[in-house]
Design an enzyme around this catalytic site. Structure first.
Site, PDB file in Angstrom:
ATOM      1  N   PHE A  29       0.830  -1.213   0.000  1.00 26.28           N
ATOM      2  CA  PHE A  29       0.000   0.000   0.000  1.00 26.28           C
ATOM      3  C   PHE A  29       0.866   1.266   0.000  1.00 26.28           C
ATOM      4  CE2 PHE A  29      -1.880   2.883   3.381  1.00 26.28           C
ATOM      5  CZ  PHE A  29      -2.568   3.686   2.487  1.00 26.28           C
ATOM      6  N   ILE A  30       1.703   1.440   1.008  1.00 27.58           N
ATOM      7  CA  ILE A  30       2.514   2.667   1.066  1.00 27.58           C
ATOM      8  C   ILE A  30       3.650   2.582   0.047  1.00 27.58           C
ATOM      9  CG2 ILE A  30       3.893   4.197   2.531  1.00 27.58           C
ATOM     10  CD1 ILE A  30       2.316   3.181   4.941  1.00 27.58           C
ATOM     11  N   ASP A  49       9.559  -7.369  -3.847  1.00 27.72           N
ATOM     12  CA  ASP A  49       8.375  -7.638  -3.028  1.00 27.72           C
ATOM     13  C   ASP A  49       8.040  -9.111  -3.194  1.00 27.72           C
ATOM     14  OD1 ASP A  49       5.575  -7.710  -2.099  1.00 27.72           O
ATOM     15  OD2 ASP A  49       5.720  -5.522  -2.165  1.00 27.72           O
ATOM     16  N   GLY A  54       1.648  -7.588  -0.424  1.00 33.73           N
ATOM     17  CA  GLY A  54       1.490  -6.618  -1.509  1.00 33.73           C
ATOM     18  C   GLY A  54       0.802  -7.264  -2.697  1.00 33.73           C
ATOM     19  N   LEU A  94      10.500  -0.748   3.029  1.00 36.50           N
ATOM     20  CA  LEU A  94       9.106  -0.720   3.505  1.00 36.50           C
ATOM     21  C   LEU A  94       8.522  -2.115   3.671  1.00 36.50           C
ATOM     22  CD1 LEU A  94       9.299   2.063   1.477  1.00 36.50           C
ATOM     23  CD2 LEU A  94       7.091   2.317   2.557  1.00 36.50           C
ATOM     24  N   TYR A 166       4.611  -6.731  18.230  1.00 32.22           N
ATOM     25  CA  TYR A 166       4.816  -6.022  16.955  1.00 32.22           C
ATOM     26  C   TYR A 166       5.608  -4.740  17.214  1.00 32.22           C
ATOM     27  CZ  TYR A 166       3.809  -3.229  12.819  1.00 32.22           C
ATOM     28  OH  TYR A 166       3.929  -2.431  11.701  1.00 32.22           O
TER      29      TYR A 166
END
Ligand code: UDP
Length: 351
Positions: A29-30, A49, A54, A94, A166
């Protein structure tokens, strides 16, 4: 072997002109918005990725761009991390697994995935001497007192409560980043992201706004957890992506850890009403007790408000798209006829 801590500044600018950028988690997303921002500034972008959270379709808008390359692989694999660091000028890390519901359902996966990918990437980037921006999370603050300042002690909570796991994995990623930077002398910035919302965010793993939008357009009740008086500051993902690239290019980042987000504080129940109004929806609000959704000891921070002084000092602005505007954009995208609306609805309901 211990190495002396270098005198040189360990942060910014990570990059002085558009070159080759590696974005881990770039199909997320980001990440996908960071990719768009980098391409728009003339960077050649390599996305790595593993598509576990994703989606390839998040890159649809730039799929045909001649300066975009996608490698489907996990950077938790040290060989992959080393290989992708070999031909880049800057790393935006990310890749990660987020979402409070995913943490509830797969805590081990969430903690290990975040720790392993971050350590592998940091080690590879340091070895290849590539400046790195690592994204962390406002979760690290836990239920500390607001406003959250980067130098504050963290309050992630007890090891018997899941949520802190987390938070600690992300905090450990920060400590590792700073230690790698100190030992290698490679410039490194840690960006602590606050609640980020916008197109392509999935509502499947928590993430209140895409859930409310999906519920409203389907005419379902909007599930407000607890009393709904808990507040969050929601930043538009495009602002956040631009801020991350600005941070990497900034010559005056005041410290290695920088909060990134909005300061417009909104109560969850207020957000639900905003969505109701924007969607002109007959959907009622349904208050769901917090313990019906999360296990005992899972703390929902009552407020989460960043200090953005460091961010402002570094880039001269802070994300400020009003939440009302973001809500209106997301509702109208979800309502749009044809492929645009279908894509927005699909994004909101799958990871
Ligand atoms: N929340 C809610 N209804 C939902 C999902 C989330 O009321 O269907 C609340 C959640 O309890 C939290 C806030 O919305 O107080 C933001 O949740 P999100 O998962 O988006 O992010 P968090 O800030 O918890 O990481």
């Amino acid at each position: 072997m211990t190495r002396p801590v270098p005198d040189a500044p360990l942060r910014g600018p990570l990059v002085t002109r558009p070159g080759r950028a590696l974005v881990t988690g770039g199909a997320g997303f980001i990440g996908s918005h960071v990719v768009e921002a980098l391409l728009a500034r003339g960077y050649a972008v390599h996305v790595v990725d593993d598509l576990s959270t994703g989606r390839r379709s998040n890159l649809d808008s730039v799929a045909a761009h001649p300066l975009l390359r996608l490698t489907v692989a996990s950077v938790a694999d040290a060989d992959v991390a080393r290989a992708v660091c070999a031909d880049t000028d800057v790393v935006f890390h990310l890749a990660g697994v987020v979402g409070v519901q995913r943490l509830r359902d797969e805590p081990l996966f969430v903690m290990q995935a975040n720790l392993q990918s971050t350590e592998a990437m940091l080690a590879a980037a340091a070895a290849a001497r590539v400046p790195t921006l690592v994204t962390s999370s406002s979760e690290v603050y836990g239920d500390a007192r607001v406003p959250f300042c980067e130098a504050d002690p963290l309050r992630p909570g007890s090891t018997e409560g899941l949520r802190g796991g987390y938070a600690c994995a992300k905090a450990m990623g920060e400590w590792l980043a700073l230690a790698h930077a100190a030992q290698s002398g490679v410039p490194t910035i840690v960006a602590r992201l606050f609640n980020t919302v916008g197109p392509r965010q999935s509502g499947d793993h928590g993430m209140v706004l895409p859930r409310f939008v999906r519920q409203a357009v389907r005419g379902e009740a909007l599930t407000v957890y607890g009393g709904g008086r808990q507040t969050r500051c929601f930043a538009h993902v495009r602002d956040v992506a631009r801020a991350l690239v600005d941070l990497a290019e900034s010559p005056c980042v005041p410290a290695a850890v920088v909060n990134v987000g909005s300061r417009q504080e909104t109560a969850v129940v207020e957000l639900a009403r905003m969505v109701q109004r924007a969607a002109a929806s007959g959907s009622p609000l349904q208050h769901v007790p917090f313990d019906a959704v999360f296990p005992a000891g899972f703390v929902d921070p009552p407020r989460r408000l960043p200090s953005l002084e460091r961010l402002h000092q570094a880039i001269g602005w802070v994300p400020s798209t009003p939440v009302q505007e973001i809500v209106a954009e997301l509702v109208s995208a979800a309502r749009a006829p044809g492929p645009v609306g279908a894509a927005a609805r699909a994004a909101a309901s799958s990871s």
